[in-house]
Write an enzyme that holds these catalytic residues in place. Structure first.
Site, PDB file in Angstrom:
ATOM      1  N   ARG A 164       0.918  -1.135  -0.061  1.00 37.12           N
ATOM      2  CA  ARG A 164       0.030  -0.042  -0.376  1.00 37.12           C
ATOM      3  C   ARG A 164       0.769   1.143   0.034  1.00 37.12           C
ATOM      4  O   ARG A 164       0.626   2.364  -0.386  1.00 37.12           O
ATOM      5  CB  ARG A 164      -0.829   0.070   1.060  1.00 37.12           C
ATOM      6  N   LYS A 219     -18.394 -15.712   5.223  1.00 33.27           N
ATOM      7  CA  LYS A 219     -19.639 -15.539   5.372  1.00 33.27           C
ATOM      8  C   LYS A 219     -20.663 -15.083   4.449  1.00 33.27           C
ATOM      9  O   LYS A 219     -20.332 -14.310   3.383  1.00 33.27           O
ATOM     10  CB  LYS A 219     -19.817 -14.097   6.375  1.00 33.27           C
ATOM     11  N   GLY A 271      -8.972  -8.628   1.098  1.00 32.67           N
ATOM     12  CA  GLY A 271      -7.622  -8.722   2.036  1.00 32.67           C
ATOM     13  C   GLY A 271      -7.056 -10.254   2.196  1.00 32.67           C
ATOM     14  O   GLY A 271      -5.810 -10.365   1.846  1.00 32.67           O
ATOM     15  N   GLY A 330     -12.820  -4.381   1.629  1.00 31.10           N
ATOM     16  CA  GLY A 330     -14.258  -3.921   1.710  1.00 31.10           C
ATOM     17  C   GLY A 330     -14.681  -2.836   0.724  1.00 31.10           C
ATOM     18  O   GLY A 330     -15.697  -3.053  -0.032  1.00 31.10           O
TER      19      GLY A 330
HETATM   20  P1  ADP Z   1     -11.392 -11.801   1.381  1.00 26.34           P
HETATM   21  O1  ADP Z   1     -10.789 -11.037   2.965  1.00 26.34           O
HETATM   22  O2  ADP Z   1     -10.700 -12.044   0.459  1.00 26.34           O
HETATM   23  O3  ADP Z   1     -12.404 -11.059   0.888  1.00 26.34           O
HETATM   24  P2  ADP Z   1     -12.998 -13.445   3.271  1.00 26.34           P
HETATM   25  O4  ADP Z   1     -12.581 -12.692   4.262  1.00 26.34           O
HETATM   26  O5  ADP Z   1     -14.352 -13.479   2.668  1.00 26.34           O
HETATM   27  O6  ADP Z   1     -11.837 -13.142   2.091  1.00 26.34           O
HETATM   28  O7  ADP Z   1     -12.631 -15.013   3.519  1.00 26.34           O
HETATM   29  C1  ADP Z   1     -11.406 -15.678   4.168  1.00 26.34           C
HETATM   30  C2  ADP Z   1     -11.652 -16.569   5.234  1.00 26.34           C
HETATM   31  O8  ADP Z   1     -12.476 -17.536   4.708  1.00 26.34           O
HETATM   32  C3  ADP Z   1     -10.332 -17.392   5.566  1.00 26.34           C
HETATM   33  O9  ADP Z   1     -10.020 -16.699   6.945  1.00 26.34           O
HETATM   34  C4  ADP Z   1     -10.692 -18.633   5.402  1.00 26.34           C
HETATM   35  O10 ADP Z   1      -9.865 -19.377   6.524  1.00 26.34           O
HETATM   36  C5  ADP Z   1     -12.050 -18.782   5.572  1.00 26.34           C
HETATM   37  N1  ADP Z   1     -12.808 -20.223   4.803  1.00 26.34           N
HETATM   38  C6  ADP Z   1     -12.685 -20.113   3.473  1.00 26.34           C
HETATM   39  N2  ADP Z   1     -13.357 -21.723   3.518  1.00 26.34           N
HETATM   40  C7  ADP Z   1     -13.611 -22.066   4.597  1.00 26.34           C
HETATM   41  C8  ADP Z   1     -13.989 -23.313   5.010  1.00 26.34           C
HETATM   42  N3  ADP Z   1     -14.237 -23.956   4.055  1.00 26.34           N
HETATM   43  N4  ADP Z   1     -14.376 -23.340   6.335  1.00 26.34           N
HETATM   44  C9  ADP Z   1     -13.923 -22.430   7.204  1.00 26.34           C
HETATM   45  N5  ADP Z   1     -13.527 -21.323   6.858  1.00 26.34           N
HETATM   46  C10 ADP Z   1     -13.085 -21.034   5.749  1.00 26.34           C
HETATM   47  C1  3PG Z   2      -8.726  -1.874   4.751  1.00 23.64           C
HETATM   48  O1  3PG Z   2      -7.732  -2.166   5.166  1.00 23.64           O
HETATM   49  O2  3PG Z   2      -9.731  -2.617   4.259  1.00 23.64           O
HETATM   50  C2  3PG Z   2      -9.007  -0.089   4.664  1.00 23.64           C
HETATM   51  O3  3PG Z   2      -7.848   0.192   5.166  1.00 23.64           O
HETATM   52  C3  3PG Z   2     -10.280   0.120   5.728  1.00 23.64           C
HETATM   53  O4  3PG Z   2     -10.042  -0.326   7.083  1.00 23.64           O
HETATM   54  P1  3PG Z   2     -11.144  -0.598   7.796  1.00 23.64           P
HETATM   55  O5  3PG Z   2     -11.807  -1.733   7.490  1.00 23.64           O
HETATM   56  O6  3PG Z   2     -10.794  -0.607   9.434  1.00 23.64           O
HETATM   57  O7  3PG Z   2     -12.096   0.803   7.818  1.00 23.64           O
END
Ligand code: ADP
Ligand code: 3PG
Ligand code: MG
Length: 391
Positions: A37, A197, A346, A369
């Site tokens: 970043r 989720k 992320g 996000g």
């Molecule tokens: P991103 O940050 O790229 O948008 P998410 O936060 O939506 O992705 O999802 C990432 C998380 O989903 C990871 O912590 C991963 O361990 C979890 N995950 C993926 N598949 C499974 C599964 N089958 N069971 C439990 N957790 C899972």
């Molecule tokens: C991110 O890492 O997605 C941005 O810096 C926003 O952070 P925040 O979800 O804590 O607002």
């Protein structure tokens, strides 16, 4: 089209308040674990310096509750001073007489990084008094903090409402890439969606049913969809409240004639023996943590035909090596496909870095996000308030 820094004339000697997203992973000792970043922000900073502006940088880091030394931006000023050939200094405050004095001391082409704006509760409250106090110290506001543009905070949304403004090069690059996905993706356009989720992915799924030719689903959220179809999922994570939504999405895809694929086999952990089982039929004690080899094959067929691919969300619990293979195989196939490939999120970007595939992707969004929200809505509040280009 939003006004960009290229549209700003006579920056010489002006105090530019530059909002960036330096929310980088940092360890307890203040060591920065990934500088992506910061690196992505250098073109904007270098341009402003070349124009002989006095650059005052504002950023958040993490989600601190008041002052927290572990969330100080001081280590970032050190990294920045190594990466850029000019005078970089740091001030451990955001507002007050001391900050004003430090800005007065700036020479043309100097940089002053202020402390984490989230040390002040007024930031997230979008307190306009706080925003006005910061605005009074500058002539122009430049917003290059794409990653936080889905938030209405004082130093993005607030400052843009007070000062003459423009977006920076990073924000411009993000918007160009994401608009291309929304407006003219190369066909077939394949969306790969994983993660945990369902409720956080509903809107993006609906968007992709509208825009994409095929949607490949993995991750924990796949089990909610399988359950909605009446397929046994053992003890895998299911968001029961999201089952009706999943059912509606499946129907929407069917009615729109869009291909929405779900995993056909799984790598599971046996809840009692803790052994690892690969199966296409889940039963009582199995918990699905990754997509299986047949699913990888099925998804690869779509990936190899794609003209463009957007990927968000790991396909399994990649943090555990036993359940990493699905995500890694799909990541490698996407990386080596001939398609134009974009990625956001992320955790998803972290997996690409983990597998050393970063250079193979055409576009890696710096937002999490913010990226998803932009794809869902086609706009973000902190960008909406920026002035339009004068035609
Ligand atoms: P991103 O940050 O790229 O948008 P998410 O936060 O939506 O992705 O999802 C990432 C998380 O989903 C990871 O912590 C991963 O361990 C979890 N995950 C993926 N598949 C499974 C599964 N089958 N069971 C439990 N957790 C899972
Ligand atoms: C991110 O890492 O997605 C941005 O810096 C926003 O952070 P925040 O979800 O804590 O607002
Ligand atoms: Mg995540």
């Amino acid at each position: 089209m939003k006004r960009t820094i290229k549209d700003l004339v006579n920056l010489k000697g002006k105090v530019v308040l530059l909002r960036v997203d330096f929310n980088v992973p940092i360890d307890e000792g203040g060591k920065i674990l990934d500088t992506t970043r910061i690196d992505n922000e250098l073109p904007t900073i270098e341009y402003l310096i070349k124009q002989k502006a006095k650059v005052v940088i504002l950023s958040h880091l993490g989600r601190p509750d008041g002052f927290d030394v572990r969330k100080s931006l001081w280590p970032i000023s050190i990294v920045l001073s190594r990466k850029i050939d000019c005078n970089v200094s740091f001030c451990n405050l955001v507002i007050g007489d001391e900050v004003k004095e430090r800005i007065k001391l700036l020479q043309e082409g100097d940089i002053l990084l202020l402390e984490n704006v989230r040390f002040y509760k007024e930031e997230e409250e979008c307190d306009m008094k706080f925003a006005r106090e910061i605005a009074s110290m500058g002539d122009i506001f430049v917003d290059d903090a794409f990653g936080v543009a889905h938030r209405k905070h004082a130093t993005n949304f607030g400052l843009a409402r007070i000062l003459p403004n423009a977006i920076g090069f990073l924000m411009e690059k993000e918007l160009t890439a994401l608009n291309q996905i929304l407006e003219s993706p190369k066909r077939p356009f394949v969306a790969v969606l994983g993660g945990a989720k369902v409720e956080t992915k509903t809107k993006i799924l609906e968007k992709f049913i509208e825009k994409a030719d095929a949607i490949l689903i993995g991750g924990a959220m796949a089990y909610t969809f399988l359950k909605a179809k009446g397929i046994p999922v053992g003890q895998s994570i299911v968001y029961d409240e999201s089952v009706p939504v999943a059912r509606a999405i499946l129907e929407l895809a069917q009615n729109s004639g869009k291909k929405l694929l779900l995993p056909i086999d799984h790598i599971c952990m046996h809840a009692k023996s803790k052994s690892i089982v690969t199966t296409s039929k889940m039963y009582g004690d199995l918990i699905g943590f990754d997509i299986g080899p047949e699913t990888v094959k099925l998804y690869d067929e779509e990936i190899s035909k794609a003209g463009e691919i957007f990927w968000n969300g790991p396909l399994g619990m990649y943090e555990n090596k036993n359940y990493r293979n699905g995500t890694q195989s799909i990541a490698e196939h996407i990386a080596h496909s001939k398609a134009y490939k974009c990625v956001g999120g992320g955790d998803t970007v972290a997996t690409i870095n983990l597998f050393n595939l970063t250079k193979k992707f055409d576009y890696i969004s710096t937002g999490g996000g913010a990226t998803m929200k932009y794809l869902e809505e086609g706009s973000l509040p902190a960008i909406d308030v920026i002035q339009e280009k004068i035609k």
